[in-house]
Write a protein that holds these residues in place. Structure first.
Motif, short mmCIF file in Angstrom:
data_model
loop_
_atom_site.label_atom_id
_atom_site.label_comp_id
_atom_site.label_asym_id
_atom_site.label_seq_id
_atom_site.Cartn_x
_atom_site.Cartn_y
_atom_site.Cartn_z
N GLY A 21 40.82 113.12 51.86
CA GLY A 21 39.67 112.35 52.33
C GLY A 21 38.44 112.64 51.51
N ASN A 51 36.40 109.97 49.14
CA ASN A 51 34.96 109.71 49.30
C ASN A 51 34.21 109.97 48.00
OD1 ASN A 51 32.56 109.13 50.54
ND2 ASN A 51 32.27 111.19 51.33
N SER A 93 34.91 107.22 45.57
CA SER A 93 34.14 106.01 45.88
C SER A 93 32.71 106.14 45.42
CB SER A 93 34.20 105.75 47.40
OG SER A 93 35.53 105.58 47.82
N ARG A 107 26.72 98.81 49.29
CA ARG A 107 27.82 99.76 49.23
C ARG A 107 27.38 101.16 49.68
NH1 ARG A 107 32.31 99.62 45.86
NH2 ARG A 107 31.94 97.36 45.82
N SER A 157 26.93 101.36 53.44
CA SER A 157 28.21 101.50 54.15
C SER A 157 28.73 102.93 54.05
CB SER A 157 29.23 100.51 53.58
OG SER A 157 29.56 100.84 52.23
N PHE A 158 28.58 103.56 52.89
CA PHE A 158 28.99 104.96 52.74
C PHE A 158 28.14 105.88 53.61
CE2 PHE A 158 30.71 104.20 48.19
CZ PHE A 158 31.90 103.75 48.73
N GLU A 193 26.83 105.20 56.47
CA GLU A 193 27.28 105.09 57.86
C GLU A 193 28.58 105.87 58.10
OE1 GLU A 193 27.62 100.94 58.54
OE2 GLU A 193 25.45 100.56 58.50
N GLU A 194 29.41 105.96 57.06
CA GLU A 194 30.71 106.63 57.22
C GLU A 194 30.65 108.12 56.91
OE1 GLU A 194 33.26 104.53 54.62
OE2 GLU A 194 33.19 102.64 55.74
N ALA A 195 29.60 108.54 56.21
CA ALA A 195 29.53 109.95 55.80
C ALA A 195 29.34 110.86 57.01
CB ALA A 195 28.38 110.14 54.80
N GLU A 196 29.98 112.04 56.97
CA GLU A 196 29.90 113.01 58.07
C GLU A 196 29.29 114.33 57.62
OE1 GLU A 196 33.80 113.44 59.62
OE2 GLU A 196 33.93 111.38 60.40
N ASP A 247 27.04 115.11 51.75
CA ASP A 247 27.27 113.71 51.39
C ASP A 247 26.11 112.83 51.84
OD1 ASP A 247 29.65 114.50 50.33
OD2 ASP A 247 30.85 113.90 52.08
#
Length: 278
Positions: free
Chosen positions: A15, A19, A22, A151, A154-155, A157-160, A164
């Motif tokens: 994962g 990431n 990307s 882009r 969107s990253f 929003e998905e980053a934890e 990152d």
């Protein structure tokens, strides 16, 4: 249990690698956006974007009338005055400079009207700068930057992970700053092409002849003024003399006594001597 643990580590590693991969793709896309913009700007629109500027020098018979007429004409066609300077030479001859912003579709007609209203056109310079390619290039760059921005959002929003989030936020801020710069430049070019700048220098060719004005004579008024000035001076002198004498009266009396008494005594002695001689 050992197999399950290795599997979880592998999935986590995969994962993170995905990431990171990307993010690298986004960075590459951002770096190649300029090249893509240049390639896409090869097809230019049919209507050219040209910034027109004109600088004309006019000789007019009546400066104020010509100035008012130019301002009226500009307002009539949707233009406006941005600078207005007037100079006067020897309180007789007028000259000045006016800078107008004129809608491009009325640029030629406004110049023609200004020149027709003048007695003589002493200088005329018109220039144009074609900014079509630059504007198309800016459009392409803006589209690419907005794609990168979408882009990255969107990253984000998905980053934890905090690392990152910070990296994506920094890249997103840079891209948004570039978008603002591109948008500002495009707005400037659109404004410059929509309105042309016309600088007009006016010079009056006639000298105003002043009429006879008896207001400057006023002989009786000048006599009364001079008489009042002399009376005021005399009153001021008398007032000062009275103040001087009254204020120093004790000193004057003392000096009179000091000087007068010896004189009186000397005079009496002289009288006595004269009587004795007789």
């Amino acid at each position: 249990m050992a197999l399950d643990q290795n599997s979880e580590n592998t999935e986590a590693s995969f994962g993170f690698t995905e990431n990171k991969s990307s993010m690298e793709n986004v960075e590459k896309q951002d770096q190649n956006s300029d090249n893509q913009a240049i390639n896409s700007s090869t097809s230019l629109p049919s209507e050219r974007m040209v910034i027109y500027n004109a600088d004309i020098q006019l000789t007019v018979k009546n400066y104020e009338k010509a100035r008012t007429e130019l301002e009226r004409k500009a307002a009539e066609i949707g233009g406006y005055l941005v600078e207005d300077t007037t100079n006067r030479y020897g309180e007789e001859q007028l000259s000045g400079m006016m800078v107008f912003r004129i809608p491009q579709q009325h640029f030629s007609s406004f110049l023609q009207s200004a020149e027709e209203a003048a007695a003589e056109v002493t200088n005329r310079h018109v220039s144009g700068q074609d900014v079509t390619e630059e504007f198309v290039d800016l459009e392409s760059r803006l589209r690419s930057k907005k794609a990168v921005e979408a882009r990255l959002q969107s990253f984000l929003e998905e980053a934890e992970k905090t690392e990152d989030l910070l990296k994506i936020s920094s890249d997103l801020s840079k891209v948004q700053e570039e978008i603002e710069q591109l948008t500002g430049r495009m707005n400037y070019l659109q404004n410059q092409t929509a309105y042309s700048t016309v600088t007009i220098t006016l010079e009056e060719n006639s000298i105003l002849v002043p009429g006879i004005d008896n207001k400057e004579l006023n002989t009786w008024q000048k006599v009364k003024k001079q008489l009042v000035v002399n009376i005021n001076w005399l009153l001021s002198f008398l007032s000062g003399s009275i103040v001087l004498i009254a204020g120093n009266l004790p000193i004057i009396i003392l000096l009179a006594l000091v000087i007068g008494i010896p004189l009186v005594i000397l005079r009496k002695r002289r009288n006595v001597r004269n009587e004795e001689k007789k």
